[in-house]
Write an enzyme that holds these catalytic residues in place. Sequence first.
Site, short mmCIF file in Angstrom:
data_model
loop_
_atom_site.label_atom_id
_atom_site.label_comp_id
_atom_site.label_asym_id
_atom_site.label_seq_id
_atom_site.Cartn_x
_atom_site.Cartn_y
_atom_site.Cartn_z
N THR A 170 42.09 42.49 34.56
CA THR A 170 42.27 41.40 33.44
C THR A 170 42.61 41.20 32.28
O THR A 170 43.18 40.19 32.03
CB THR A 170 41.00 40.07 34.74
OG1 THR A 170 40.85 40.64 35.74
CG2 THR A 170 41.45 38.75 33.95
N THR B 154 37.65 45.69 35.26
CA THR B 154 36.60 45.68 35.92
C THR B 154 35.73 46.57 37.40
O THR B 154 34.68 46.78 36.89
CB THR B 154 35.47 44.28 35.60
OG1 THR B 154 36.37 43.90 36.01
CG2 THR B 154 35.80 43.85 34.44
N ASP B 155 36.95 46.24 38.33
CA ASP B 155 36.54 46.70 39.67
C ASP B 155 35.81 48.28 39.60
O ASP B 155 35.03 48.26 40.15
CB ASP B 155 37.78 46.57 40.62
CG ASP B 155 38.09 45.21 41.03
OD1 ASP B 155 37.34 44.11 40.41
OD2 ASP B 155 39.16 45.31 41.46
N LYS C 7 29.27 47.87 37.96
CA LYS C 7 29.86 46.29 38.03
C LYS C 7 28.82 45.63 39.48
O LYS C 7 28.67 46.20 40.74
CB LYS C 7 31.44 45.98 39.17
CG LYS C 7 31.90 44.97 38.43
CD LYS C 7 33.15 44.77 39.13
CE LYS C 7 33.67 43.37 39.55
NZ LYS C 7 34.98 42.71 39.14
N1 ASP Z 1 41.10 43.46 40.28
C1 ASP Z 1 40.61 43.51 38.67
C2 ASP Z 1 40.96 44.75 37.99
O1 ASP Z 1 39.98 45.19 37.98
C3 ASP Z 1 39.19 42.59 37.41
C4 ASP Z 1 39.35 42.72 36.64
O2 ASP Z 1 39.74 43.29 35.95
O3 ASP Z 1 38.13 42.45 36.14
O4 ASP Z 1 41.25 45.14 37.51
#
Ligand code: ASP
Length: 421
Positions: free
Chosen positions: A82, A157-158, A235
């Site tokens: 993201t 983040t995932d 997370k």
């Molecule tokens: N689904 C995204 C990822 O992990 C979420 C994010 O980047 O916060 O790439």
Amino acid sequence: MEPGSKVTLRWRGKILRGVFVKEDKGFIVLKLSNGYNVGIPKDEAEILSVEGREHIGKPRFHYRPVQNPDLPKVGIAATGGTIAARVDYVTGAVTAEFTVEDLVNTFPELNELATLVPRQVSNIFSENMVPSIWREIARGVYELLKESDGVVVTHGTDTMHYSTAYLSFALSTPKPVVFTGAQRSSDRPSSDAALNLLSSVYVAGYSPLKGVFLSMHESSSDGWNAVHLGTRVRKMHTSRRDTFRSIGRDPVARVYIEARGGRIVRKEFQLLDPEWTREHPLELRDHLNENVALLKYFPGMKKELFERVLLEHDGVVIEGTGFGHVREELIPLIKEAVDSGVFVGITSQTIYGRTHSHVYSTAVKMEEAGAVFLEDMLPETAFAKLVWVLGQTKDLERARDLMLTNVAGEITERSGIEWKL
Ligand code: ASP
């Protein structure tokens, strides 16, 4: 209404503001400032105002890399996520589209902190991450470390904590390597991307930390960022900016950056754990075995499923219940797997606390069957470590020794903080 227009409407007595995405089957689809999409029945909506298109993801500023010899050099390894994404106003979805150049172009304050050395490793959401890309990240970071004072890895983040864990094992580093990401894309006004990126560049370029870390918001509002150890972070929330928490220990540092009008007006770094300033040589140890699984045990898990997962892999980390248990009926299958050369490691699905093989008879029998109880290692960290360990040995005794050796702070001392939310 054009996609990207800012719309205010009344629906069932409520005022809603958002960016128009599309009209679909009689619904007006709006993207709200929190990043979520809502569909409002067109015939129930009273449109109050429509303003021009909002900026739709092109860089807001033109970044000119400043080669300032007085500033530290910071490598940026971009992998996607993201933080590197923008809203696609045709589909309303967030897509990973920014290249590393776009990303640095968006935040001109970076010019005041460091001379950046960008490197694009991948451009994917982190749910699409696979262990072979962990290795590409490790190799890219290793190269960047040779020519910089520290490296920032931008990442979704995932699954960021899986990647920080792998790099903690695959890389010995005399400089900071700081992973960061964002819960809201860089082109949203509410984005946490800028603060996370600036804070991480500051830690990478100026701090005395040595090792692999993850820096994101410490609380849900802008302010301090926490710097977590790469092997003890997870997370813990789907959408909060402070989603990452140190588990079973405190963060190693905190960082504060305030930028106004394109300039940095305050920057501060607080070291909380001097242990992570110890010297290490620069070394790449990118061992990898992709035939490893992480299995969550659940009540009633079928024997066939358990057996298949165990026998089809070179190693399996089980997330057991409580101290690390599985149903008694499955224990002979552990023995069968271990006897055929499969490494079986045990972690706990409680996340907090230590596994234990001597409290309940189930665990005693599991250990007798050959399962290795992995202290208080987090399941995702144990999985990444087993990928690394079985990439260097197939010998079960050697694998057991390595899994139980504290390589990068993944096992906490018994006196550590075991419970803190
Ligand atoms: N689904 C995204 C990822 O992990 C979420 C994010 O980047 O916060 O790439």
